[in-house]
Write a protein that holds these residues in place. Structure first.
Motif, mmCIF file in Angstrom:
data_model
loop_
_atom_site.group_PDB
_atom_site.id
_atom_site.type_symbol
_atom_site.label_atom_id
_atom_site.label_comp_id
_atom_site.label_asym_id
_atom_site.label_seq_id
_atom_site.Cartn_x
_atom_site.Cartn_y
_atom_site.Cartn_z
ATOM 1 N N PRO A 63 -75.832 -2.758 17.451
ATOM 2 C CA PRO A 63 -75.906 -2.136 18.783
ATOM 3 C C PRO A 63 -75.909 -0.610 18.705
ATOM 4 C CG PRO A 63 -74.201 -3.834 18.685
ATOM 5 C CD PRO A 63 -74.628 -3.579 17.284
ATOM 6 N N HIS A 64 -76.338 0.006 19.794
ATOM 7 C CA HIS A 64 -76.296 1.465 19.866
ATOM 8 C C HIS A 64 -75.151 1.902 20.778
ATOM 9 C CE1 HIS A 64 -78.209 1.299 23.824
ATOM 10 N NE2 HIS A 64 -79.209 0.589 23.322
ATOM 11 N N LEU A 65 -74.990 3.210 20.890
ATOM 12 C CA LEU A 65 -73.866 3.748 21.639
ATOM 13 C C LEU A 65 -73.905 3.327 23.106
ATOM 14 C CD1 LEU A 65 -71.381 5.560 21.694
ATOM 15 C CD2 LEU A 65 -72.887 7.529 21.999
ATOM 16 N N ALA A 251 -83.574 9.663 19.367
ATOM 17 C CA ALA A 251 -83.190 9.452 20.760
ATOM 18 C C ALA A 251 -81.956 8.570 20.908
ATOM 19 C CB ALA A 251 -84.349 8.834 21.531
ATOM 20 N N THR A 252 -81.644 7.786 19.875
ATOM 21 C CA THR A 252 -80.634 6.737 19.993
ATOM 22 C C THR A 252 -79.586 6.878 18.896
ATOM 23 O OG1 THR A 252 -82.287 5.239 20.919
ATOM 24 C CG2 THR A 252 -80.281 4.234 20.045
ATOM 25 N N ILE A 253 -78.330 6.772 19.278
ATOM 26 C CA ILE A 253 -77.228 6.782 18.321
ATOM 27 C C ILE A 253 -76.766 5.351 18.100
ATOM 28 C CG2 ILE A 253 -74.834 7.491 17.921
ATOM 29 C CD1 ILE A 253 -75.414 9.990 19.571
ATOM 30 N N PHE A 254 -76.819 4.904 16.849
ATOM 31 C CA PHE A 254 -76.390 3.552 16.504
ATOM 32 C C PHE A 254 -74.943 3.560 16.015
ATOM 33 C CE2 PHE A 254 -80.977 3.403 16.296
ATOM 34 C CZ PHE A 254 -81.268 2.196 16.915
ATOM 35 N N LEU A 255 -74.276 2.427 16.146
ATOM 36 C CA LEU A 255 -72.875 2.349 15.740
ATOM 37 C C LEU A 255 -72.701 2.557 14.240
ATOM 38 C CD1 LEU A 255 -71.443 -0.593 17.895
ATOM 39 C CD2 LEU A 255 -71.675 1.831 18.451
ATOM 40 N N THR A 256 -73.764 2.382 13.475
ATOM 41 C CA THR A 256 -73.686 2.565 12.027
ATOM 42 C C THR A 256 -74.178 3.941 11.580
ATOM 43 O OG1 THR A 256 -75.822 1.407 11.886
ATOM 44 C CG2 THR A 256 -73.841 0.114 11.433
ATOM 45 N N ASP A 261 -75.709 11.922 10.731
ATOM 46 C CA ASP A 261 -76.768 11.440 11.632
ATOM 47 C C ASP A 261 -76.455 11.811 13.077
ATOM 48 O OD1 ASP A 261 -78.172 10.208 9.555
ATOM 49 O OD2 ASP A 261 -77.099 8.305 9.814
ATOM 50 N N ILE A 262 -75.207 11.587 13.464
ATOM 51 C CA ILE A 262 -74.804 11.838 14.856
ATOM 52 C C ILE A 262 -74.916 13.306 15.198
ATOM 53 C CG2 ILE A 262 -72.842 11.772 16.450
ATOM 54 C CD1 ILE A 262 -71.956 9.200 14.964
ATOM 55 N N VAL A 263 -74.421 14.171 14.313
ATOM 56 C CA VAL A 263 -74.500 15.615 14.545
ATOM 57 C C VAL A 263 -75.946 16.048 14.684
ATOM 58 C CG1 VAL A 263 -74.117 17.886 13.497
ATOM 59 C CG2 VAL A 263 -72.302 16.156 13.438
ATOM 60 N N ARG A 333 -67.929 2.194 12.525
ATOM 61 C CA ARG A 333 -68.938 2.204 11.455
ATOM 62 C C ARG A 333 -68.350 1.693 10.143
ATOM 63 N NH1 ARG A 333 -70.877 5.469 7.251
ATOM 64 N NH2 ARG A 333 -69.160 6.937 7.478
ATOM 65 N N LEU A 334 -67.169 2.166 9.784
ATOM 66 C CA LEU A 334 -66.546 1.752 8.530
ATOM 67 C C LEU A 334 -66.181 0.268 8.548
ATOM 68 C CD1 LEU A 334 -64.241 4.843 7.871
ATOM 69 C CD2 LEU A 334 -66.450 4.307 6.814
ATOM 70 N N GLU A 335 -65.758 -0.229 9.720
ATOM 71 C CA GLU A 335 -65.413 -1.654 9.817
ATOM 72 C C GLU A 335 -66.668 -2.521 9.745
ATOM 73 O OE1 GLU A 335 -62.783 -5.003 10.318
ATOM 74 O OE2 GLU A 335 -62.742 -3.004 9.419
ATOM 75 N N ILE A 336 -67.761 -2.073 10.328
ATOM 76 C CA ILE A 336 -69.020 -2.823 10.204
ATOM 77 C C ILE A 336 -69.432 -2.916 8.739
ATOM 78 C CG2 ILE A 336 -71.492 -2.787 10.699
ATOM 79 C CD1 ILE A 336 -70.840 -1.598 13.435
ATOM 80 N N GLN A 337 -69.321 -1.822 8.029
ATOM 81 C CA GLN A 337 -69.658 -1.826 6.597
ATOM 82 C C GLN A 337 -68.796 -2.831 5.838
ATOM 83 O OE1 GLN A 337 -69.197 2.224 5.218
ATOM 84 N NE2 GLN A 337 -71.310 2.749 5.666
#
Length: 375
Positions: A63-65, A251-256, A261-263, A333-337
């Motif tokens: 999912p994305h933000l 355009a899109t920020i993903f949870l991973t 990337d976010i910056v 993000r770390l928990e998804i990994q």
């Protein structure tokens, strides 16, 4: 049941035309908790133990933000509000569009990892894969036989997507009936949805009434829980919602996404030529989108965010927003990994959830078959 890309059903960007009944329900809404309000107040005598939430999300990867702030965050809260909560990874819905089988298998596990990392707790809710409960498809067929073609033809899902492709599958056409089956199969009383899903939920309500009138009282009429969270807009085009399918990769920020990337993505976000940070969605949509995003991830009001931004130009303010987003998403993000690396655990969670879902669905379908005349 969202942002559209979560019940269900976050990747359905649809326009909504609320009818008089739907508008009345909307106006009569109450606030059971911070982010959701119910479009119909439950009777005071209703036993809380009989209240049940159902929603679903398509397995379209991580999912994305916008998905997180618009739906998943509320899903986590609902686990504390209701004693019975079911969340389904709706893979049957996903194949209305072409899917690569191997990619779909991996996407189902990616979505499971994402939901768990966001706070969905198998001890407080049932997380399962839709297709392992065959009763979804069986009830869909029965409800489809109670649904008219004109009723489906005017729903936004069909009108939008069939025009996009100049044709549409039977699955796409009957998609809302399967949504109704998803909900009614568990006798769900509440469904978290975005405004673009209200018409589809009304179909579920109508089908509950039609079945009950024809075969005797069985299904409750599910009520909508509409999110009050402001929609997250695209960082590159604030006139559109944030979307996984956006062709602009920034355009899109993903949870991973990594902190870097976010910056970078927020630094590239569209603003304007005025340096002051203000909130004016009509006149300054880009800056206002960042303000809304900052408020949502930090748990602050827009007014509080503007106080923090006082004296900053938009360039420096983007750094402040980036810091808040990174702080919010880094643990997820770390928990998804971690969860992605434990495939066996993900499969076990889904298997256990599937068994629990089947135990709820089976007696309902037994009663449906009896009333319809199959047994």
């Amino acid at each position: 049941m969202g942002h559209r890309t979560c019940c269900v059903w976050f990747n359905m960007a649809l326009s909504v035309r609320m009818n008089v009944r739907g508008l009345y329900r909307f106006i009569q809404g109450i606030s059971p908790h911070k982010r959701l309000f119910c479009t119909e107040q439950p009777p005071k005598t209703q036993d809380p133990s009989l209240m049940r939430v159902f929603s679903g999300i398509q397995p379209t990867g991580v999912p994305h933000l916008g998905n997180y702030l618009g739906a998943l965050e509320s899903w986590v809260s609902l686990q504390n509000e209701y004693s019975s909560v079911l969340y389904s990874i709706v893979d049957l819905h996903s194949i209305t569009q072409p899917q690569d089988p191997q990619l779909l298998r991996e996407s189902i596990l990616d979505m499971a990892a994402s939901l768990l990392a966001c706070g969905i707790d198998p001890a407080r809710s049932i997380l399962f894969q839709q297709s392992v409960v065959s009763e979804h498809a069986e009830l869909c067929w029965i409800l489809g036989c109670l649904t008219s073609m004109p009723r489906l033809r005017h729903l936004p899902q069909w009108k939008m997507k069939s025009k996009q492709k100049n044709e549409g599958s039977v699955g796409l056409y009957t998609y809302p009936v399967l949504q109704a089956a998803d909900i009614l199969l568990y006798k769900a009383t509440h469904v978290p949805v975005g405004e673009d899903q209200v018409q589809h939920l009304e179909l579920a309500q109508d089908l509950a009434r039609i079945f009950n009138n024809k075969y005797g009282e069985l299904f409750p009429e599910p009520r909508a829980l509409l999110s009050s969270t402001r929609k997250v807009k695209s960082l590159r085009d604030p006139s559109c919602k944030m979307s996984k399918s956006d062709p602009q990769k920034f355009a899109t920020i993903f949870l991973t996404d990594t902190p870097e990337d976010i910056v970078f993505k927020i630094r590239r976000a569209v603003t304007d030529f005025t340096s002051e940070v203000t909130f004016d969605p009509e006149g300054r949509p880009g800056v206002s989108n960042l303000v809304s995003l900052h408020a949502a991830v930090s748990g602050l009001t827009v007014e509080d965010v503007l106080i923090q931004a006082r004296g900053l130009d938009t360039g420096k303010y983007k750094s402040l927003v980036s810091e808040a987003v990174v702080q919010r998403l880094q643990p997820i993000r770390l928990e998804i990994q971690r969860l992605r690396a434990d495939r066996g655990h993900l499969l076990s969670v889904l298997a256990e959830g599937g068994a629990k879902a089947r135990s709820l669905a089976a007696p309902v379908m037994t009663e449906v078959r009896k009333r319809v005349g199959f047994s």
